[in-house]
Design a protein around this motif. Structure first.
Motif, PDB file in Angstrom:
ATOM      1  N   CYS A   1       0.829  -1.207   0.000  1.00 46.36           N
ATOM      2  CA  CYS A   1       0.000   0.000   0.000  1.00 46.36           C
ATOM      3  C   CYS A   1       0.865   1.259   0.000  1.00 46.36           C
ATOM      4  O   CYS A   1       0.701   2.138  -0.848  1.00 46.36           O
ATOM      5  CB  CYS A   1      -0.924  -0.034   1.217  1.00 46.36           C
ATOM      6  SG  CYS A   1      -1.910   1.463   1.436  1.00 46.36           S
TER       7      CYS A   1
ATOM      8  N   ASP B   1      -7.783   2.858   2.669  1.00 38.97           N
ATOM      9  CA  ASP B   1      -7.622   1.681   3.517  1.00 38.97           C
ATOM     10  C   ASP B   1      -6.220   1.108   3.380  1.00 38.97           C
ATOM     11  O   ASP B   1      -5.573   1.247   2.309  1.00 38.97           O
ATOM     12  CB  ASP B   1      -8.640   0.604   3.141  1.00 38.97           C
ATOM     13  CG  ASP B   1     -10.046   0.958   3.604  1.00 38.97           C
ATOM     14  OD1 ASP B   1     -10.175   1.837   4.478  1.00 38.97           O
ATOM     15  OD2 ASP B   1     -11.013   0.347   3.105  1.00 38.97           O
TER      16      ASP B   1
ATOM     17  N   ASP C   1      -5.304  -1.799   2.910  1.00 41.09           N
ATOM     18  CA  ASP C   1      -5.207  -2.965   2.029  1.00 41.09           C
ATOM     19  C   ASP C   1      -5.430  -2.568   0.574  1.00 41.09           C
ATOM     20  O   ASP C   1      -5.899  -3.355  -0.229  1.00 41.09           O
ATOM     21  CB  ASP C   1      -6.231  -4.024   2.449  1.00 41.09           C
ATOM     22  CG  ASP C   1      -7.660  -3.473   2.420  1.00 41.09           C
ATOM     23  OD1 ASP C   1      -7.840  -2.278   2.124  1.00 41.09           O
ATOM     24  OD2 ASP C   1      -8.587  -4.248   2.705  1.00 41.09           O
ATOM     25  N   THR C   2      -5.073  -1.315   0.236  1.00 42.47           N
ATOM     26  CA  THR C   2      -5.397  -0.761  -1.083  1.00 42.47           C
ATOM     27  C   THR C   2      -4.133  -0.348  -1.816  1.00 42.47           C
ATOM     28  O   THR C   2      -3.185   0.151  -1.207  1.00 42.47           O
ATOM     29  CB  THR C   2      -6.325   0.454  -0.937  1.00 42.47           C
ATOM     30  OG1 THR C   2      -7.500   0.053  -0.231  1.00 42.47           O
ATOM     31  CG2 THR C   2      -6.720   1.019  -2.284  1.00 42.47           C
TER      32      THR C   2
ATOM     33  N   THR D   1     -13.060   1.435  -7.169  1.00 45.41           N
ATOM     34  CA  THR D   1     -12.401   0.312  -6.511  1.00 45.41           C
ATOM     35  C   THR D   1     -12.428  -0.907  -7.418  1.00 45.41           C
ATOM     36  O   THR D   1     -13.480  -1.295  -7.933  1.00 45.41           O
ATOM     37  CB  THR D   1     -13.096  -0.017  -5.184  1.00 45.41           C
ATOM     38  OG1 THR D   1     -13.215   1.178  -4.418  1.00 45.41           O
ATOM     39  CG2 THR D   1     -12.305  -1.040  -4.405  1.00 45.41           C
TER      40      THR D   1
ATOM     41  N   ALA E   1     -11.958   2.584   0.645  1.00 42.03           N
ATOM     42  CA  ALA E   1     -10.756   2.181  -0.071  1.00 42.03           C
ATOM     43  C   ALA E   1     -10.128   3.335  -0.834  1.00 42.03           C
ATOM     44  O   ALA E   1      -8.896   3.427  -0.942  1.00 42.03           O
ATOM     45  CB  ALA E   1     -11.072   1.040  -1.034  1.00 42.03           C
TER      46      ALA E   1
ATOM     47  N   THR F   1      -7.998  -3.531  -4.576  1.00 40.29           N
ATOM     48  CA  THR F   1      -8.130  -4.084  -3.231  1.00 40.29           C
ATOM     49  C   THR F   1      -8.330  -5.587  -3.313  1.00 40.29           C
ATOM     50  O   THR F   1      -8.759  -6.107  -4.353  1.00 40.29           O
ATOM     51  CB  THR F   1      -9.319  -3.436  -2.493  1.00 40.29           C
ATOM     52  OG1 THR F   1      -9.328  -3.867  -1.137  1.00 40.29           O
ATOM     53  CG2 THR F   1     -10.642  -3.822  -3.136  1.00 40.29           C
TER      54      THR F   1
END
Length: 718
Positions: free
Chosen positions: A358, A425, A427-428, A454, A494, A541
């Motif tokens: 990330c 986020d 996790d992006t 996303t 995200a 993501t």
């Protein structure tokens, strides 16, 4: 309050669906308009097996002496009999009989009595006879004896509930003239019991609509013979029957014929047997069950049609507004970049397996002036150590005690140096040009937030493909529509950009709901800010890799959305731009994300059940038509997002597996809200890679380099 997920509604749902099947079953068996049809007679056995005295006798047989000849009517005497009612044509026939002062005998189908109780009472008052024609009009020679008994008894109870009487008259379905009686009909009649079994001398075959004159000719006795005449008052269009009677009755009266009922012709003083209280109560329950099932079937049909119309209207609206948005977005892209300073805030909790990918993607963006603030919200792993070890110039690390995602976001916002804030986020992964596309709409001072696009990175396998389709077709088409209608309900966690002033005016990121992104976006809408969707601002993501993870994620999303809708319900009465969320966005969410999913199990059960009914072609034709419309909109959405169409082959399976799981999530969420459950944040275990895959051609944007960092386990979220 309880924090345990509710479970009591699942047995209730199961019982409801069982009840639906039962109601549909009753409606399917009892709800059809039945009439005589050609080629329904059994052909096994021969006329030689029927006692000769019966075949040569009259049409009124005794069920207790079926080997004896039946009663014939005297010369110049006829008995009008009607089968398959009561129905819409029964009352016009009764009116005509009253006009000519002629009695008749009506053999009724028990399942047709609900809704026509007054008609049967009128028959009794007028001096007509009522006989049993079974409850659902089966061929008695083709069903077991217990079912024969049930067919007759249920009809007797229904007659008792309507009139207070039982009857000793009965006519088997699909029977005809006594001269044509065959062994199966005779044999089934021999097991019926103490009824007067009434066949006919002259079958008009009016069910075939041969024409008025042919019906009259078929009903006219030769010479001065007496006869039992068979007509039909139910089972379809009986206008020819009414017209034929209006012509036949005066003709026979002019020839000196008298009209009688079957009971009088047989010498009975009355066909009626007083029903007991128990028989009347049982009959009332039977009629109520049939009536309820028919109303339920009708309501379900209306619901199915309305749901289909709404779904198709939604698809059309999405495609039209998405097209309008695409044209506007193309115009916006052609403008010169406005590049204000940007602060990217990354809340992180135990993100050791994805934080490096990330952060590296965020520090490799094609943008001149920005900073990255990673807020470690009390991680118990080495998330902070990994960020610190990267030693990247643009990155600031803030460590704090665990307080939840809204708290981490507010901490990062407070520390930000720039007016434009991008909330991401942990996790992006961003593409290199994502930030440029994301902040471009802020050239308009009325824009308070911008939603990015996303993308699902792990789209391999059925579950990944289904989520990929949902993101491209559902989420992004919806956001295009919400953008045009100026009622965006969610800027995703995200990838979303915000004006600092806008966030401060609504009091920062709230922790009142589990969907802090939806809550914040709705607050901005109500404050009068425009919310824009930027489809070219892509972020990748990792979607849930198992059904369990998917359930947990969507349960939190749906429950949080319900919380946000309730929190911002007063937007319905607000004016101006603030009220567009209440007048457009909230009703849309309520209808398509709450109410219709709640009815989906019943509609699906009804669709499956329709395989066994005559409505199967209509139901499944509608279903496949809807699937085709969805496929067309999916193709359009994929084209707008520059995606290959290959995953769309999984859409039919998505409709029978994935969709059901999504509406079960809605049911669980609504039940949780009803019970007052307060959910904790649902953590999700990461199992796939976090690298951003290259979009399929004809995409021209390459994903940001992320050093092939891998995710092999771990949890996300406080």
């Amino acid at each position: 309050m309880s924090r345990q997920a509710p479970k009591a509604h699942w047995p209730l749902l199961t019982m409801l669906l069982i009840g639906v099947v039962m109601m549909l079953g009753i409606a399917a068996v009892t709800g059809g308009h039945r009439g005589e049809q050609p080629n329904h007679y059994k052909t096994d056995g021969t006329a030689d097996e029927v006692p000769g005295a019966v075949a040569r006798g009259g049409p009124i047989l005794s069920g207790q002496a079926l080997d004896q000849p039946g009663i014939r009517l005297p010369h110049k005497t006829v008995a009008l009999t009607f089968d398959d009612g009561p129905d819409d044509y029964t009352e016009p026939i009764l009116d005509l009989l009253d006009r000519y002062h002629v009695p008749a005998t009506f053999f009724v189908i028990g399942s047709r009595i609900p809704g026509h109780v007054d008609v049967l009472r009128r028959m009794v008052r007028d001096g007509d006879d009522i006989g049993v024609h079974t409850f659902t009009h089966p061929d008695l020679s083709g069903i077991p004896r217990w079912q024969q008994r049930l067919e007759l008894d249920q009809t007797q109870f229904a007659i008792a509930a309507a009139t207070g009487y039982l009857t000793n008259l009965m006519r088997p379905p699909f029977s005809s003239e006594i001269a044509d009686i065959n062994y199966p009909i005779w044999h089934s009649a021999s097991r019926i019991g103490p009824y007067r079994i009434v066949l006919t001398d002259l079958d008009t075959k009016d069910w075939a609509h041969p024409g008025v004159d042919k019906i009259v000719d078929a009903a006219t006795p030769p010479g001065d013979d007496g006869a039992v005449l068979m007509f039909h008052d139910g089972g379809g269009d009986r206008s020819q029957t009414v017209a034929a009677l209006d012509k036949l009755i005066p003709q026979l009266q002019s020839r000196g014929y008298t009209f009688t009922t079957i009971s009088r012709a047989a010498g009975d003083r009355s066909p009626w047997i007083a029903a007991t209280l128990g028989e009347r109560i049982y009959g009332t329950i039977t009629l109520a069950a049939v009536q309820l099932s028919l109303w339920f079937s009708f309501t379900l049909t209306v619901l199915f049609v309305c749901a289909g119309v709404l779904a198709l209207a939604r698809i059309v609206m999405l495609m039209v507004l998405a097209r309008r948005h695409a044209k506007r977005a193309e115009t916006l892209r052609s403008r010169r970049d406005v590049l204000p300073g940007v602060t990217i805030v990354v809340p992180a909790f135990n993100e050791r397996l994805g934080i490096e990918a990330c952060v590296r993607s965020l520090t490799s963006l094609d943008y001149p002036d920005y900073e990255v603030i990673v807020v470690d919200d009390g991680s118990t792993d080495d998330t902070s150590d990994i960020v610190r070890s990267l030693d990247l110039e643009r990155v600031t690390l803030i460590r704090k005690e665990n307080g939840g995602k809204p708290s981490a976001l507010n901490t990062g916002i407070a520390a930000a140096r720039h007016e434009i804030l991008v909330l991401v986020d942990g996790d992006t992964v961003f593409e290199s040009n994502t930030l440029r596309e994301l902040v471009k709409p802020f050239a308009d001072p009325e824009v308070g937030a911008v939603s990015g696009n996303t993308k699902v990175a792990n789209r391999q396998g059925l579950l990944g493909a289904w989520q990929h389709i949902e993101y491209v077709m559902g989420f992004n088409l919806d956001r295009r529509m919400f953008d045009v209608l100026e009622c965006m309900p969610t800027v995703p966690g995200a990838i979303g950009a915000f004006r600092r002033e806008a966030i401060q005016r609504v009091g920062g990121v709230s922790d009142d709901t589990l969907a802090e992104d939806t809550d914040l976006t709705m607050a901005l809408c109500r404050d009068g800010w425009r919310i824009i969707y930027a489809p070219e601002a892509r972020a990748w993501t990792e979607a849930p890799a198992s059904l369990t993870q998917l359930w947990s994620q969507r349960y939190r999303w749906c429950y949080g959305t319900l919380q946000s809708m309730w929190k911002h319900r007063h937007a319905v009465v607000e004016d101006g731009r603030a009220g567009k969320l209440g007048r457009r966005g909230l009703p849309y969410l309520l209808l398509f994300q709450v109410l219709l999913p709640l009815t989906a199990p019943i509609v699906d059960v009804a669709a499956v059940f329709s395989f066994m009914t005559e409505d199967a072609v209509i139901i499944w034709g509608t279903w496949f038509g809807f699937l085709a419309a969805q496929l067309a909109s999916a193709i359009y959405a994929f084209r707008l997002d520059h995606e290959r169409l290959r995953p769309l082959w999984t859409m039919p399976l998505q409709q029978v597996v994935y969709r059901q799981m999504m509406y079960l999530v809605v049911i669980q969420s609504v039940a949780s809200a009803f019970y007052g459950v307060r959910l904790r944040w649902q953590a999700m275990r990461r199992l796939g890679t976090l690298t951003a895959p290259v979009s399929e051609p004809p995409v021209t944007h390459e994903p940001a380099p992320v050093d092939n960092a891998r995710v092999e386990g771990g949890r996300v979220g406080p």
